[in-house]
Enzyme design. Structure first.
Site, PDB file in Angstrom:
ATOM      1  CG  HIS A 101       4.244  -2.800   3.883  1.00  0.00           C
ATOM      2  ND1 HIS A 101       2.895  -2.638   4.088  1.00  0.00           N
ATOM      3  CD2 HIS A 101       4.604  -1.893   2.936  1.00  0.00           C
ATOM      4  CE1 HIS A 101       2.449  -1.677   3.289  1.00  0.00           C
ATOM      5  NE2 HIS A 101       3.462  -1.206   2.585  1.00  0.00           N
ATOM      6  CG  HIS A 193       5.389   3.091   2.581  1.00  0.00           C
ATOM      7  ND1 HIS A 193       4.682   1.934   2.803  1.00  0.00           N
ATOM      8  CD2 HIS A 193       5.299   3.820   3.720  1.00  0.00           C
ATOM      9  CE1 HIS A 193       4.183   1.952   4.029  1.00  0.00           C
ATOM     10  NE2 HIS A 193       4.542   3.089   4.612  1.00  0.00           N
ATOM     11  CD  GLU A 275       4.213   5.095  -1.262  1.00  0.00           C
ATOM     12  OE1 GLU A 275       5.013   4.246  -1.707  1.00  0.00           O
ATOM     13  OE2 GLU A 275       3.189   4.805  -0.617  1.00  0.00           O
TER      14      GLU A 275
END
Length: 311
Positions: A101, A193, A275
């Site tokens: 992001h 992430h 993650e």
């Protein structure tokens, strides 16, 4: 990165004969690396970081002070990053780090919502990612860890490239993120992430590319090396951070295979997503917002990458 979205993965397991379920202790992982890790093609669904609903102003902790001063980070986006060591085990190797992001995505909804081709279908260019209940965005977390990881890898002699360093207003799109690694001819690439799952869902997981052959995507040449990279990253991440594998994805292995992520589908170099924890669970947030823990997380990723590249 949240999992509420289209395109669920098949729920049946895909296991390699070279991998076994995670039954070894942390000490064995330290000594034996990845031999105790299994791969599970879990329900994926979701996207590459669907935007979380507006984060409340209270609740979970905010990041500690060193969140804005990560080891190896640049004081400002324009500051030159450290140079690789003149010598080291990774001399001549190229690693691409993809901080998931972008902090500016929130202000560019139309741009990040435009559709791009990821081989299997079309999906959003990018998303905002998730955030803690206190409002700390995933994009800030990923950039912090990326800076720490960059420094550690450069100390090992690697040439490191980031897909973004807070130096662009939004994005890049998921197809460009993959292209950056491809054009760099990276020996390894990792996308960082944090998840946005429900409270009570805890732990880390590493996402491996599944076999995709359609449109502009052909992951078949990178499936096996990416699985090896992911196993080594997962094993070292567990050992250095002490965090448990995800209790809600991956069947306890900490490894998940997906075919709906553009950053993996379009990659032509070994690549995985990690993650690091769930930003909507208070216990995980206590780790994610700790600079000390984030340094351990970067160390685990670095050691996994070094192990993979040294063979």
């Amino acid at each position: 990165m949240s999992y509420s979205g289209p395109g669920p993965e098949p729920s049946h397991p895909r296991r390699s004969p070279l991998r076994r379920p995670l039954t070894v202790a942390v000490a064995a992982l330290a000594a034996g690396g990845l031999l105790g890790w299994g791969v599970y093609a879990a329900v994926g669904g979701g996207d590459e970081g669907r935007a979380a609903s507006a984060a409340p102003s209270g609740g979970a902790a905010s990041p500690d002070d060193d969140a804005k001063r990560p080891a190896g980070s640049s004081p400002s986006p324009g500051t030159k990053s450290p140079s690789p060591s003149a010598s080291g085990p990774l001399k001549g190797k190229v690693v691409v780090i993809d901080p998931g992001h972008n902090p500016g995505n929130f202000q560019h909804a139309s741009e990040i919502n435009r559709q791009v081709d990821i081989g299997t279908h079309r999906k959003e260019c990018d998303t905002t990612g998730t955030a803690t209940n206190a409002g700390w965005p995933e994009a800030e977390f990923t950039l912090d860890v990326a800076h720490r990881l960059r420094t550690l890898l450069q100390e090992q002699g690697a040439t490191v490239k980031l897909t973004q360093d807070g130096d662009r207003p939004y994005g890049p799109c998921v197809d460009e993120r993959a292209r950056i690694g491809n054009e760099a001819r990276a020996d390894a690439a990792i996308s960082i992430h944090a998840d946005g799952s429900g409270a009570g869902n805890r732990g880390f997981h590493v996402i491996l590319p599944g076999a995709v052959h359609g449109g502009g995507a052909d992951t078949r040449p990178i499936v096996a090396p990416s699985a090896e990279l992911g196993e080594r990253v997962a094993g070292n991440f567990l050992r250095t951070t002490g965090s448990a594998p995800s209790n809600y994805l991956g069947d306890g292995t900490g490894l998940v295979t997906r075919t709906d992520l553009g950053g993996l589908n379009l990659s032509t170099v070994p690549k995985v997503f990690i993650e690091c924890g769930n930003m909507r669970d208070d216990k995980d947030v206590a780790l994610l917002t700790s600079g000390t823990w984030r340094q351990k997380a970067a160390q685990g990723m670095s050691e996994g990458i070094v192990s993979f590249l040294r063979g």
